[in-house]
Design a protein around this motif. Sequence first.
Motif, PDB file in Angstrom:
ATOM      1  N   LEU A  72       6.380  10.103  60.030  1.00 30.85           N
ATOM      2  CA  LEU A  72       5.773   8.952  58.929  1.00 30.85           C
ATOM      3  C   LEU A  72       6.809   8.716  58.180  1.00 30.85           C
ATOM      4  CD1 LEU A  72       3.387   7.820  57.658  1.00 30.85           C
ATOM      5  CD2 LEU A  72       3.278   9.723  55.982  1.00 30.85           C
ATOM      6  N   PRO A  73       8.128   9.209  57.953  1.00 33.47           N
ATOM      7  CA  PRO A  73       9.209   8.543  57.043  1.00 33.47           C
ATOM      8  C   PRO A  73       9.799   7.337  57.922  1.00 33.47           C
ATOM      9  CG  PRO A  73       9.473  10.852  56.817  1.00 33.47           C
ATOM     10  CD  PRO A  73       8.306  10.566  57.757  1.00 33.47           C
ATOM     11  N   ARG A  74       9.971   7.675  59.361  1.00 33.17           N
ATOM     12  CA  ARG A  74      10.641   6.780  60.176  1.00 33.17           C
ATOM     13  C   ARG A  74       9.654   5.376  60.538  1.00 33.17           C
ATOM     14  NH1 ARG A  74      12.678   8.516  66.065  1.00 33.17           N
ATOM     15  NH2 ARG A  74      14.529   8.792  64.965  1.00 33.17           N
ATOM     16  N   ARG A  75       8.236   5.887  60.575  1.00 32.54           N
ATOM     17  CA  ARG A  75       7.362   4.625  60.810  1.00 32.54           C
ATOM     18  C   ARG A  75       7.111   3.812  59.439  1.00 32.54           C
ATOM     19  NH1 ARG A  75       2.105   7.485  62.437  1.00 32.54           N
ATOM     20  NH2 ARG A  75       1.463   5.222  62.506  1.00 32.54           N
ATOM     21  N   ALA A  76       7.401   4.569  58.214  1.00 32.42           N
ATOM     22  CA  ALA A  76       7.326   3.693  57.129  1.00 32.42           C
ATOM     23  C   ALA A  76       8.548   2.742  56.843  1.00 32.42           C
ATOM     24  CB  ALA A  76       7.252   4.600  55.862  1.00 32.42           C
ATOM     25  N   VAL A  77       9.692   3.425  57.149  1.00 36.34           N
ATOM     26  CA  VAL A  77      10.913   2.389  56.939  1.00 36.34           C
ATOM     27  C   VAL A  77      10.724   1.369  57.879  1.00 36.34           C
ATOM     28  CG1 VAL A  77      13.478   2.585  57.287  1.00 36.34           C
ATOM     29  CG2 VAL A  77      12.363   4.286  56.284  1.00 36.34           C
ATOM     30  N   TYR A  78      10.329   1.736  59.412  1.00 39.03           N
ATOM     31  CA  TYR A  78      10.274   0.720  60.225  1.00 39.03           C
ATOM     32  C   TYR A  78       9.246  -0.543  59.917  1.00 39.03           C
ATOM     33  CZ  TYR A  78       8.796  -1.657  64.772  1.00 39.03           C
ATOM     34  OH  TYR A  78       8.658  -2.565  65.325  1.00 39.03           O
ATOM     35  N   PHE A  79       8.055  -0.154  59.308  1.00 38.18           N
ATOM     36  CA  PHE A  79       7.037  -0.927  58.946  1.00 38.18           C
ATOM     37  C   PHE A  79       7.524  -1.875  57.729  1.00 38.18           C
ATOM     38  CE2 PHE A  79       3.892  -2.320  55.858  1.00 38.18           C
ATOM     39  CZ  PHE A  79       2.887  -3.001  56.711  1.00 38.18           C
ATOM     40  N   ALA A  80       8.417  -1.161  56.820  1.00 43.31           N
ATOM     41  CA  ALA A  80       8.928  -2.138  55.608  1.00 43.31           C
ATOM     42  C   ALA A  80       9.946  -3.011  55.944  1.00 43.31           C
ATOM     43  CB  ALA A  80       9.487  -1.071  54.574  1.00 43.31           C
ATOM     44  N   LEU A 114      -0.203  -3.692  69.849  1.00 42.42           N
ATOM     45  CA  LEU A 114      -0.065  -3.946  68.196  1.00 42.42           C
ATOM     46  C   LEU A 114       0.302  -2.825  67.377  1.00 42.42           C
ATOM     47  CD1 LEU A 114       0.004  -6.304  66.344  1.00 42.42           C
ATOM     48  CD2 LEU A 114      -2.291  -6.273  66.322  1.00 42.42           C
ATOM     49  N   PRO A 115      -0.508  -1.739  67.600  1.00 45.24           N
ATOM     50  CA  PRO A 115      -0.191  -0.489  66.513  1.00 45.24           C
ATOM     51  C   PRO A 115       1.245   0.076  66.744  1.00 45.24           C
ATOM     52  CG  PRO A 115      -2.393  -0.256  67.611  1.00 45.24           C
ATOM     53  CD  PRO A 115      -1.622  -1.416  68.183  1.00 45.24           C
ATOM     54  N   TYR A 116       1.780  -0.095  67.915  1.00 51.50           N
ATOM     55  CA  TYR A 116       3.220   0.246  68.096  1.00 51.50           C
ATOM     56  C   TYR A 116       4.237  -0.616  67.378  1.00 51.50           C
ATOM     57  CZ  TYR A 116       7.320   2.682  69.987  1.00 51.50           C
ATOM     58  OH  TYR A 116       8.423   3.240  69.982  1.00 51.50           O
ATOM     59  N   VAL A 117       3.837  -1.998  67.650  1.00 55.78           N
ATOM     60  CA  VAL A 117       4.753  -2.943  67.121  1.00 55.78           C
ATOM     61  C   VAL A 117       4.770  -3.033  65.520  1.00 55.78           C
ATOM     62  CG1 VAL A 117       5.263  -5.418  67.058  1.00 55.78           C
ATOM     63  CG2 VAL A 117       4.625  -4.445  69.167  1.00 55.78           C
ATOM     64  N   THR A 118       3.468  -2.619  65.043  1.00 53.68           N
ATOM     65  CA  THR A 118       3.490  -2.598  63.597  1.00 53.68           C
ATOM     66  C   THR A 118       4.062  -1.448  62.928  1.00 53.68           C
ATOM     67  OG1 THR A 118       1.348  -3.830  63.712  1.00 53.68           O
ATOM     68  CG2 THR A 118       1.625  -2.792  61.903  1.00 53.68           C
ATOM     69  N   SER A 119       3.847  -0.251  63.401  1.00 58.41           N
ATOM     70  CA  SER A 119       4.274   0.917  62.786  1.00 58.41           C
ATOM     71  C   SER A 119       4.755   2.147  63.633  1.00 58.41           C
ATOM     72  CB  SER A 119       3.042   1.364  61.720  1.00 58.41           C
ATOM     73  OG  SER A 119       2.158   2.009  62.559  1.00 58.41           O
ATOM     74  N   LEU A 120       4.952   1.771  64.834  1.00 63.00           N
ATOM     75  CA  LEU A 120       5.592   2.842  65.888  1.00 63.00           C
ATOM     76  C   LEU A 120       4.414   3.920  66.045  1.00 63.00           C
ATOM     77  CD1 LEU A 120       9.292   3.535  64.695  1.00 63.00           C
ATOM     78  CD2 LEU A 120       8.339   1.728  66.382  1.00 63.00           C
ATOM     79  N   TYR A 121       3.227   3.152  65.776  1.00 64.76           N
ATOM     80  CA  TYR A 121       2.081   4.186  66.267  1.00 64.76           C
ATOM     81  C   TYR A 121       1.645   4.114  67.952  1.00 64.76           C
ATOM     82  CZ  TYR A 121      -2.639   6.323  66.256  1.00 64.76           C
ATOM     83  OH  TYR A 121      -3.691   6.986  66.509  1.00 64.76           O
ATOM     84  N   ARG A 122       1.768   5.378  68.334  1.00 65.42           N
ATOM     85  CA  ARG A 122       1.502   5.195  69.995  1.00 65.42           C
ATOM     86  C   ARG A 122      -0.031   5.467  70.025  1.00 65.42           C
ATOM     87  NH1 ARG A 122       6.324   9.098  70.876  1.00 65.42           N
ATOM     88  NH2 ARG A 122       7.821   7.535  71.128  1.00 65.42           N
TER      89      ARG A 122
END
Length: 123
Positions: A72-80, A114-122
Amino acid sequence: MAEQRSFLTRALWFVVVGWWATPILVNVAWLCNVTVVGIPIGITLINLVPTALTLKQPRDLDAAAGGSQHGLPRRAVYFALVGWWASLIWANVAAFLAVTVIGLPVAIWMFDRLPYVTSLYRF
């Protein structure tokens, strides 16, 4: 993991519902993403785009070669830093391609990611 629905079922869903519901879902998600309070709802809605588009079910990541989700921390930084603007561009290009017969397969592929591009969600 739930089994994928048949190709015919998914194609019928796309023709009857997915093509018009997905842009609405993406726009509602982006309206949520412009507020700090709405970001969790917006991210959740973006993660539902593949299901709204073609009834695609999430895959079992433990059984897949890709492994588990990013933290989650990596995904949050990527999203921001990247995800919020990159996914807006990605979704608009996909929507543009979806209106052409030749671009439709690429548009579906892009919406599925799109979920992966947005927040690295596979998905």
